[in-house]
Design a protein around this motif. Structure first.
Motif, short mmCIF file in Angstrom:
data_model
loop_
_atom_site.label_atom_id
_atom_site.label_comp_id
_atom_site.label_asym_id
_atom_site.label_seq_id
_atom_site.Cartn_x
_atom_site.Cartn_y
_atom_site.Cartn_z
N PHE A 184 -4.07 29.45 -10.19
CA PHE A 184 -2.70 29.90 -10.44
C PHE A 184 -1.82 29.52 -9.26
O PHE A 184 -2.29 29.44 -8.12
CB PHE A 184 -2.64 31.43 -10.60
CG PHE A 184 -3.47 31.96 -11.74
CD1 PHE A 184 -2.91 32.13 -12.99
CD2 PHE A 184 -4.80 32.30 -11.55
CE1 PHE A 184 -3.66 32.61 -14.05
CE2 PHE A 184 -5.57 32.79 -12.60
CZ PHE A 184 -4.99 32.94 -13.85
N TRP A 185 -0.53 29.30 -9.52
CA TRP A 185 0.47 29.17 -8.47
C TRP A 185 1.20 30.50 -8.38
O TRP A 185 1.64 31.05 -9.39
CB TRP A 185 1.49 28.08 -8.81
CG TRP A 185 0.98 26.68 -8.69
CD1 TRP A 185 0.63 25.85 -9.70
CD2 TRP A 185 0.78 25.94 -7.49
NE1 TRP A 185 0.22 24.63 -9.21
CE2 TRP A 185 0.31 24.67 -7.85
CE3 TRP A 185 0.96 26.24 -6.12
CZ2 TRP A 185 0.02 23.68 -6.92
CZ3 TRP A 185 0.66 25.25 -5.19
CH2 TRP A 185 0.19 24.00 -5.59
N ALA A 186 1.36 31.03 -7.19
CA ALA A 186 2.07 32.30 -7.01
C ALA A 186 2.99 32.19 -5.80
O ALA A 186 2.72 31.46 -4.85
CB ALA A 186 1.08 33.45 -6.81
N SER A 187 4.10 32.92 -5.85
CA SER A 187 5.05 32.92 -4.73
C SER A 187 4.45 33.64 -3.53
O SER A 187 3.77 34.65 -3.66
CB SER A 187 6.35 33.61 -5.15
OG SER A 187 6.99 32.89 -6.18
N ASP A 188 4.74 33.09 -2.36
CA ASP A 188 4.24 33.65 -1.11
C ASP A 188 5.37 33.57 -0.10
O ASP A 188 6.35 32.85 -0.31
CB ASP A 188 3.02 32.84 -0.64
CG ASP A 188 2.27 33.53 0.48
OD1 ASP A 188 2.45 33.10 1.64
OD2 ASP A 188 1.52 34.48 0.22
N LEU A 238 4.75 28.69 -1.92
CA LEU A 238 3.88 28.89 -3.07
C LEU A 238 2.45 28.68 -2.64
O LEU A 238 2.14 27.83 -1.80
CB LEU A 238 4.24 27.90 -4.18
CG LEU A 238 5.60 28.14 -4.83
CD1 LEU A 238 6.08 26.89 -5.54
CD2 LEU A 238 5.52 29.29 -5.81
N TYR A 291 5.03 41.33 -15.48
CA TYR A 291 4.29 40.55 -14.49
C TYR A 291 2.85 41.02 -14.40
O TYR A 291 2.52 42.16 -14.76
CB TYR A 291 4.95 40.67 -13.11
CG TYR A 291 6.29 39.98 -13.03
CD1 TYR A 291 6.40 38.67 -12.55
CD2 TYR A 291 7.45 40.62 -13.45
CE1 TYR A 291 7.63 38.03 -12.47
CE2 TYR A 291 8.69 39.99 -13.39
CZ TYR A 291 8.77 38.69 -12.90
OH TYR A 291 9.98 38.06 -12.84
N ARG A 318 -0.31 41.32 -11.56
CA ARG A 318 -0.62 41.26 -10.13
C ARG A 318 -2.07 40.80 -9.96
O ARG A 318 -2.99 41.44 -10.47
CB ARG A 318 -0.41 42.61 -9.46
CG ARG A 318 -0.62 42.55 -7.94
CD ARG A 318 -0.21 43.84 -7.25
NE ARG A 318 1.23 44.07 -7.32
CZ ARG A 318 2.11 43.51 -6.49
NH1 ARG A 318 1.70 42.66 -5.54
NH2 ARG A 318 3.39 43.78 -6.61
N TRP A 369 -0.70 39.03 -5.43
CA TRP A 369 0.45 38.20 -5.77
C TRP A 369 0.87 38.51 -7.21
O TRP A 369 0.03 38.78 -8.07
CB TRP A 369 0.10 36.71 -5.69
CG TRP A 369 -0.17 36.19 -4.33
CD1 TRP A 369 0.71 35.60 -3.47
CD2 TRP A 369 -1.43 36.19 -3.63
NE1 TRP A 369 0.09 35.23 -2.30
CE2 TRP A 369 -1.22 35.58 -2.37
CE3 TRP A 369 -2.72 36.64 -3.96
CZ2 TRP A 369 -2.24 35.41 -1.45
CZ3 TRP A 369 -3.73 36.48 -3.04
CH2 TRP A 369 -3.49 35.87 -1.80
N ILE A 400 2.53 37.17 -10.75
CA ILE A 400 2.82 36.00 -11.55
C ILE A 400 3.43 36.45 -12.87
O ILE A 400 3.18 37.56 -13.33
CB ILE A 400 1.56 35.15 -11.84
CG1 ILE A 400 0.52 35.96 -12.63
CG2 ILE A 400 0.96 34.61 -10.56
CD1 ILE A 400 -0.65 35.12 -13.14
#
Length: 245
Positions: free
Chosen positions: A141-145, A149, A166, A168, A176, A178
């Motif tokens: 998965f890509w998640a904001s950080d 990302l 969303y 978690r 994170w 998504i």
């Protein structure tokens, strides 16, 4: 350690210099060229056959996503790390199988982690440059950080909890968010690795250490981090399938 041939593609000279400086302290990286636009990146990639391209997205003529798509059609394609000032291209980066997605200005530790991820990815390719195994299930998965990302391997996720629209993803002490649905995640995650125990919870099977019943007789899953997860009535059969009771 086998040296990785690296090509930098960025139309900003200072950004290219920054990436070159980040490479120097790391062992086993061999800079084979710097391209200033997408067309030149393709030309240099065909000439030098790099193992890795540090690829900007916003470039004149041909952007980084287009370059990556063109390279994907080649027999032995290089690994791609996108290095960009924009976070809105993460989904497209995922679609072209980028190994990582770094946000400018790139932090030294984050860059080193990305290089390590490239080495791991290359080790899992066959001689033709393709992944040795393909999965029908979600593997990452890509998640904001805070740094931009981050790519999260599905196998590293301990559990998933729902928070309105969303999900978690919990990995150790970190988590994170998504934008996904629980139903889609349940279908996408490998059922031999994950089990849904509640309408708002999916847990990795080997993260469950036991089950107990509460005062009302409902099952409670005991997890490896010491926490507990209530088992929904609709999912009690999952407990019986796992335990044989």
């Amino acid at each position: 350690m086998t040296a990785l041939k690296v090509l930098i593609a960025d139309d900003e000279p200072l950004a290219a210099e920054r990436l070159t400086a980040l490479m120097k302290p790391l062992e086993g990286l061999d800079l084979v060229g710097v391209a200033e636009d997408g067309v030149e990146a393709l030309e240099r990639a065909r000439t030098h056959q790099p193992d890795l391209i540090l690829l900007d997205i916003s470039m004149p003529g041909m952007n980084g996503i287009e370059v990556a798509r063109e390279l994907a059609s080649q027999p032995s394609r290089p690994a791609i790390i996108f290095v960009t000032a924009y976070d809105q291209f993460a989904v497209e980066a995922f679609e072209v199988a980028a190994v990582d997605y770094l946000m400018k200005p790139v932090e030294r530790a984050r860059f080193a982690d990305a290089i390590a991820r490239v080495r791991e990815a290359l080790e899992h390719r066959d001689p033709a440059g393709e992944p040795r195994e393909e999965s029908d299930y979600l593997t990452e998965f890509w998640a904001s950080d805070l740094s931009g990302l981050v790519r999260i391997a599905a196998a590293d996720i301990d559990r998933v909890s729902a928070e309105r629209d969303y999900m978690r993803l919990h990995v150790g002490t970190r988590s994170w968010l998504i934008h996904h649905s629980m139903t889609a995640l349940e279908k996408g995650l490998d059922p031999s690795i994950f089990v849904r125990l509640h309408r708002s919870a999916i847990v990795r099977r080997d993260f469950i250490t036991g089950f107990a019943r509460n005062a009302s007789g409902r099952w409670i899953a005991q997890l490896a981090d010491g926490s507990e997860q209530a088992v929904g009535r609709l999912y009690a059969e999952r407990v019986r399938e796992m335990t044989g009771r």
